[in-house]
Design a protein around this motif. Structure first.
Motif, short mmCIF file in Angstrom:
data_model
loop_
_atom_site.label_atom_id
_atom_site.label_comp_id
_atom_site.label_asym_id
_atom_site.label_seq_id
_atom_site.Cartn_x
_atom_site.Cartn_y
_atom_site.Cartn_z
N VAL A 26 18.96 20.35 81.47
CA VAL A 26 20.12 19.64 82.57
C VAL A 26 21.03 20.35 82.76
O VAL A 26 21.03 20.63 84.31
CB VAL A 26 20.58 18.31 82.06
CG1 VAL A 26 21.35 17.61 82.54
CG2 VAL A 26 19.05 17.44 81.02
N ALA A 27 21.92 21.34 82.08
CA ALA A 27 22.61 22.14 82.73
C ALA A 27 22.62 22.89 82.91
O ALA A 27 22.85 23.36 84.62
CB ALA A 27 24.38 23.06 81.42
N PHE A 28 21.41 23.56 83.84
CA PHE A 28 20.34 24.98 84.55
C PHE A 28 20.31 24.19 85.53
O PHE A 28 20.42 24.51 86.33
CB PHE A 28 19.36 25.79 83.27
CG PHE A 28 18.39 26.42 84.35
CD1 PHE A 28 19.04 27.18 84.87
CD2 PHE A 28 17.84 25.84 85.14
CE1 PHE A 28 18.34 28.10 85.50
CE2 PHE A 28 16.40 26.97 86.27
CZ PHE A 28 16.65 27.77 86.36
N ILE A 29 19.80 23.00 85.56
CA ILE A 29 19.31 22.11 86.79
C ILE A 29 20.05 21.89 87.14
O ILE A 29 20.59 22.13 88.83
CB ILE A 29 18.74 21.06 86.77
CG1 ILE A 29 16.97 21.62 86.42
CG2 ILE A 29 17.91 20.09 87.73
CD1 ILE A 29 16.65 20.20 85.39
N ILE A 30 21.57 21.36 87.15
CA ILE A 30 22.94 21.09 87.52
C ILE A 30 23.71 22.02 88.66
O ILE A 30 23.84 22.12 89.51
CB ILE A 30 23.53 20.59 86.51
CG1 ILE A 30 23.15 18.18 86.34
CG2 ILE A 30 25.22 20.23 87.37
CD1 ILE A 30 24.01 17.58 85.86
N ASP A 31 23.67 22.89 87.42
CA ASP A 31 24.13 24.59 87.90
C ASP A 31 23.24 25.00 89.13
O ASP A 31 24.45 25.35 89.59
CB ASP A 31 24.84 25.55 87.05
CG ASP A 31 25.77 26.52 86.87
OD1 ASP A 31 26.38 26.26 87.71
OD2 ASP A 31 25.26 27.59 86.65
N VAL A 32 22.25 24.91 88.76
CA VAL A 32 21.49 25.94 90.30
C VAL A 32 21.39 24.64 91.50
O VAL A 32 21.45 25.18 92.97
CB VAL A 32 19.36 25.75 89.77
CG1 VAL A 32 19.07 26.26 90.63
CG2 VAL A 32 19.91 27.22 88.37
N ARG A 33 21.64 24.11 90.94
CA ARG A 33 22.11 22.61 92.64
C ARG A 33 23.06 22.39 93.34
O ARG A 33 22.99 23.10 94.88
CB ARG A 33 21.44 21.43 92.12
CG ARG A 33 20.99 20.18 93.09
CD ARG A 33 20.08 19.22 92.71
NE ARG A 33 18.89 19.64 92.81
CZ ARG A 33 17.92 18.59 91.84
NH1 ARG A 33 18.18 17.29 90.93
NH2 ARG A 33 16.77 18.15 91.77
N TYR A 34 23.65 22.44 92.06
CA TYR A 34 25.15 22.21 92.76
C TYR A 34 26.20 23.12 92.10
O TYR A 34 27.48 23.19 92.79
CB TYR A 34 25.79 20.83 91.65
CG TYR A 34 25.47 19.35 92.35
CD1 TYR A 34 24.34 19.17 93.74
CD2 TYR A 34 24.64 19.34 91.39
CE1 TYR A 34 23.57 18.73 93.92
CE2 TYR A 34 23.62 17.89 91.32
CZ TYR A 34 23.19 17.53 92.86
OH TYR A 34 22.48 16.72 93.61
N SER A 35 26.04 24.18 92.26
CA SER A 35 27.10 25.32 91.54
C SER A 35 27.87 25.21 90.74
O SER A 35 29.01 25.33 90.94
CB SER A 35 27.58 26.48 92.79
OG SER A 35 25.73 26.49 93.49
N LYS A 36 28.21 23.98 90.24
CA LYS A 36 28.96 23.73 89.61
C LYS A 36 28.32 22.75 88.08
O LYS A 36 27.53 22.37 87.87
CB LYS A 36 30.02 22.54 90.32
CG LYS A 36 31.24 22.13 89.59
CD LYS A 36 31.92 20.91 90.29
CE LYS A 36 33.35 20.50 89.59
NZ LYS A 36 34.31 20.68 90.49
N LEU A 37 29.23 23.03 86.86
CA LEU A 37 28.87 21.86 85.48
C LEU A 37 29.58 20.85 85.20
O LEU A 37 30.93 21.71 85.19
CB LEU A 37 28.62 23.21 84.24
CG LEU A 37 27.95 24.39 84.22
CD1 LEU A 37 28.00 24.86 83.63
CD2 LEU A 37 25.96 23.70 84.52
N PRO A 38 29.65 20.01 85.70
CA PRO A 38 30.64 19.01 85.69
C PRO A 38 30.57 18.52 84.03
O PRO A 38 30.77 19.29 82.64
CB PRO A 38 29.42 17.89 85.55
CG PRO A 38 28.49 17.94 85.89
CD PRO A 38 27.87 19.01 85.82
N ASN A 39 31.49 18.10 83.81
CA ASN A 39 33.21 18.12 82.67
C ASN A 39 32.46 17.22 81.64
O ASN A 39 32.61 17.49 80.38
CB ASN A 39 34.43 17.64 82.84
CG ASN A 39 35.28 18.65 83.39
OD1 ASN A 39 34.74 20.30 83.40
ND2 ASN A 39 36.07 18.46 84.15
N LYS A 40 31.60 16.22 82.88
CA LYS A 40 31.21 15.19 81.62
C LYS A 40 29.94 15.80 80.53
O LYS A 40 30.36 15.54 79.80
CB LYS A 40 30.74 14.12 82.86
CG LYS A 40 31.62 13.27 83.23
CD LYS A 40 31.04 11.93 83.66
CE LYS A 40 31.59 11.20 84.58
NZ LYS A 40 31.42 10.14 85.93
#
Length: 183
Positions: A26-40
């Motif tokens: 999930v972290a990989f997908i979010i970081d690749v998609r948005y270039s950010k890892l959310p605090n949540k």
């Protein structure tokens, strides 16, 4: 009685590993998609690690998780200070340490740095910037090592460098760490 305790423990380890793999994916997908890892996400990972280990192993589990989280956080904080990574990556490694422990987070960081080097070199080759980047790197190293100008570390932050989501390196690093942990 003893065998069922060992089997129960190995089942807990597999559950933790499975949930960790989902978390990293999930972290990989979010970081690749948005270039950010959310605090949540990173906080949920850290809290999960602390609660999981505390509930399954008591005080020893709590200590295992907190030491892992602190190790991951502190190691990445140094890289954040020189501008090599973002704050989300620092918090991600705290979560990795909380879930998987000190040895795992240290090994993952070593592999992630190696993967980042390979990816960076590949990007430099594609963009034909090896020569200019090598000259810059040699100058920085000379300033730091020979002239003992440690403020050069902080000047690196202002430089325009090739950037990519660190998760490109973390994801395969986690896979390699899991593979070698299971051997």
């Amino acid at each position: 009685m003893g065998r069922s305790l060992i089997k129960g423990r190995s089942n807990l380890i597999l559950v933790c590993l499975g949930l960790f793999i989902i978390f990293i994916t999930v972290a990989f997908i979010i970081d690749v998609r948005y270039s950010k890892l959310p605090n949540k996400l990173t906080m949920c990972g850290t809290i999960f690690g602390v609660l999981f280990h505390t509930c399954s192993e008591g005080w020893n589990g709590l200590l295992f998780s907190l030491i892992g989280a602190c190790t991951g956080f502190i190691m990445l904080l140094v890289l954040y200070a020189i501008g090599a990574l973002g704050a989300g990556d620092v918090k991600l490694f705290a979560a990795i340490g909380a879930i998987m422990g000190v040895m795992f987070v240290v090994q993952t960081l070593v592999y992630a740095i190696l993967w980042a080097g390979v990816i960076g070199l590949f990007l430099l080759l594609i963009q034909r910037k090896i020569r200019t980047t090598s000259r810059k790197l040699a100058g920085w190293l000379f300033s730091i090592l020979a002239l003992k100008k440690f403020e050069t570390f902080f000047e690196l932050k202002q430089q325009k460098n090739i950037k990519f989501p660190f998760m490109y390196a973390v994801f395969p690093a986690v896979a390699v760490t899991i593979y070698y942990s299971l051997l």
